[in-house]
Design an enzyme around this catalytic site. Structure first.
Site, PDB file in Angstrom:
ATOM      1  N   LYS A 202       0.820  -1.224   0.000  1.00  0.00           N
ATOM      2  CA  LYS A 202       0.000   0.000   0.000  1.00  0.00           C
ATOM      3  C   LYS A 202       0.844   1.259   0.000  1.00  0.00           C
ATOM      4  CE  LYS A 202      -4.388  -1.918   1.285  1.00  0.00           C
ATOM      5  NZ  LYS A 202      -5.421  -2.168   2.268  1.00  0.00           N
ATOM      6  N   ARG A 237      -3.824 -10.287   4.563  1.00  0.00           N
ATOM      7  CA  ARG A 237      -4.189 -10.292   3.133  1.00  0.00           C
ATOM      8  C   ARG A 237      -2.996  -9.734   2.361  1.00  0.00           C
ATOM      9  NH1 ARG A 237      -6.195  -6.683  -0.580  1.00  0.00           N
ATOM     10  NH2 ARG A 237      -7.708  -7.515  -2.067  1.00  0.00           N
TER      11      ARG A 237
HETATM   12  N1  HH2 Z   1      -7.481  -3.754   0.679  1.00  0.00           N
HETATM   13  C1  HH2 Z   1      -7.790  -3.750  -0.636  1.00  0.00           C
HETATM   14  C2  HH2 Z   1      -8.851  -4.521  -1.113  1.00  0.00           C
HETATM   15  N2  HH2 Z   1      -9.560  -5.319  -0.293  1.00  0.00           N
HETATM   16  N3  HH2 Z   1      -9.958  -6.171   1.877  1.00  0.00           N
HETATM   17  C3  HH2 Z   1      -9.673  -6.185   3.182  1.00  0.00           C
HETATM   18  N4  HH2 Z   1     -10.371  -6.984   4.008  1.00  0.00           N
HETATM   19  N5  HH2 Z   1      -8.665  -5.426   3.725  1.00  0.00           N
HETATM   20  C4  HH2 Z   1      -7.911  -4.603   2.940  1.00  0.00           C
HETATM   21  O1  HH2 Z   1      -7.016  -3.906   3.470  1.00  0.00           O
HETATM   22  C5  HH2 Z   1      -8.205  -4.539   1.535  1.00  0.00           C
HETATM   23  C6  HH2 Z   1      -9.255  -5.356   1.028  1.00  0.00           C
HETATM   24  C7  HH2 Z   1      -7.004  -2.905  -1.572  1.00  0.00           C
HETATM   25  O2  HH2 Z   1      -5.935  -3.619  -2.133  1.00  0.00           O
HETATM   26  P1  HH2 Z   1      -5.917  -4.346  -3.569  1.00  0.00           P
HETATM   27  O3  HH2 Z   1      -6.992  -5.364  -3.701  1.00  0.00           O
HETATM   28  O4  HH2 Z   1      -4.551  -4.881  -3.769  1.00  0.00           O
HETATM   29  O5  HH2 Z   1      -6.127  -3.187  -4.611  1.00  0.00           O
HETATM   30  P2  HH2 Z   1      -7.355  -2.720  -5.478  1.00  0.00           P
HETATM   31  O6  HH2 Z   1      -8.449  -2.291  -4.564  1.00  0.00           O
HETATM   32  O7  HH2 Z   1      -6.794  -1.586  -6.305  1.00  0.00           O
HETATM   33  O8  HH2 Z   1      -7.797  -3.877  -6.339  1.00  0.00           O
END
Ligand code: HH2
Length: 260
Positions: A202, A237
């Protein structure tokens, strides 16, 4: 303490902040899921909509078309969670074989209850499009704690048996808010439900490391996941499963202690 679960991230999106565009093709997505399972992932988290600030909105149809073929094929192989904010997508994904609803809106307890699914209730301040525009709290730790304690109650009232609470690192949080929440994680683990957390790659990690790009945030990702595991977090995660699994082994693999 039992070892925390590692949730491997599988974004079937063209625009996720770190791995956008790499796994849109279901064949590539399934191959990546297989790699993460080999590396030590316990759960694969499938997402079809990016929540990064400024991401384009995705229709129910589009999001379902992205995630369902992957979930259907993965479901017999490993535990699968669906990362969505939409009731309809959650319903379809849980019917297709996902068993955990990863809910960044923290509001879909009824959907989880309807399917007998686990529910990850995350804290987010505002909406993804605008949440990083100067978020403000009186006391971020106290406010997130109150919100998550209320989710535990909601889960109980709705009849959700398995609930994880997640402070939502980067979701309507400044650099300082993220670091305070990490520092005070043990206050969340004391709330009485298992805690989940996502720090992987992040932005706040880049800001602490000379503005490192997403692919250069492995050290911060593993350091924060390791810290979280020492604070009693039950689920991390992550994108980088292998490195996180190594850190978990270091902390949790059994050793024989000699008794004097
Ligand atoms: N962060 C993201 C998405 N889903 N779910 C939970 N439970 N906790 C988190 O911190 C969280 C999440 C954001 O990360 P990512 O999926 O890598 O990116 P994007 O939203 O751009 O797909």
């Amino acid at each position: 303490m039992s070892p925390p679960l590692i949730m491997g991230i599988l974004n079937v999106t063209p625009d996720s902040f770190s791995d956008g565009g790499r796994f849109v093709d279901p064949v590539a997505a399934l191959a990546h899921a297989e790699t993460m399972l080999q590396e030590g992932a316990d759960i694969i988290d499938v997402g079809g909509e990016s929540t990064r600030p400024g991401a384009d909105p995705v229709s129910i149809q589009e999001e379902s078309d992205r995630v369902l073929p992957v979930i259907e094929r993965l479901a017999g192989r490993c535990p699968v969670s669906i990362d969505t904010r939409k009731t309809e997508v959650a319903d379809a994904a849980l019917a297709a074989g996902a068993t955990i609803l990863n809910d960044v809106s923290g509001s879909l307890h009824d959907v989880a209850a309807r399917h007998g699914a686990g529910w990850i209730a995350m804290h987010m301040k505002g909406e993804p499009a605008t949440m990083q525009e100067a978020p403000e709290y009186r006391d971020v730790v106290a406010e997130v704690k109150d919100f998550l304690a209320a989710r535990i109650e909601r889960a109980r009232a709705a009849g959700v048996d398995r609930v994880w609470i997640d402070p939502g690192i980067g979701f309507g949080k400044s650099q300082e808010h993220n670091l305070l929440l990490l520092r005070h994680l043990s206050e969340l683990t004391a709330l009485g439900a298992p805690v989940a957390i996502g720090t992987s790659r992040k932005r706040f990690l880049g800001a602490l490391a000379n503005e490192a790009e997403t692919h250069d945030r492995l050290e911060g990702s593993v350091a924060t996941a390791t810290w979280a595991m020492t604070q009693g977090v039950a689920l991390v995660r992550v994108h980088d499963v292998e490195a996180t699994a190594q850190a978990r082994s270091l902390l949790f693999d059994p050793i024989e202690e000699e008794v004097a």
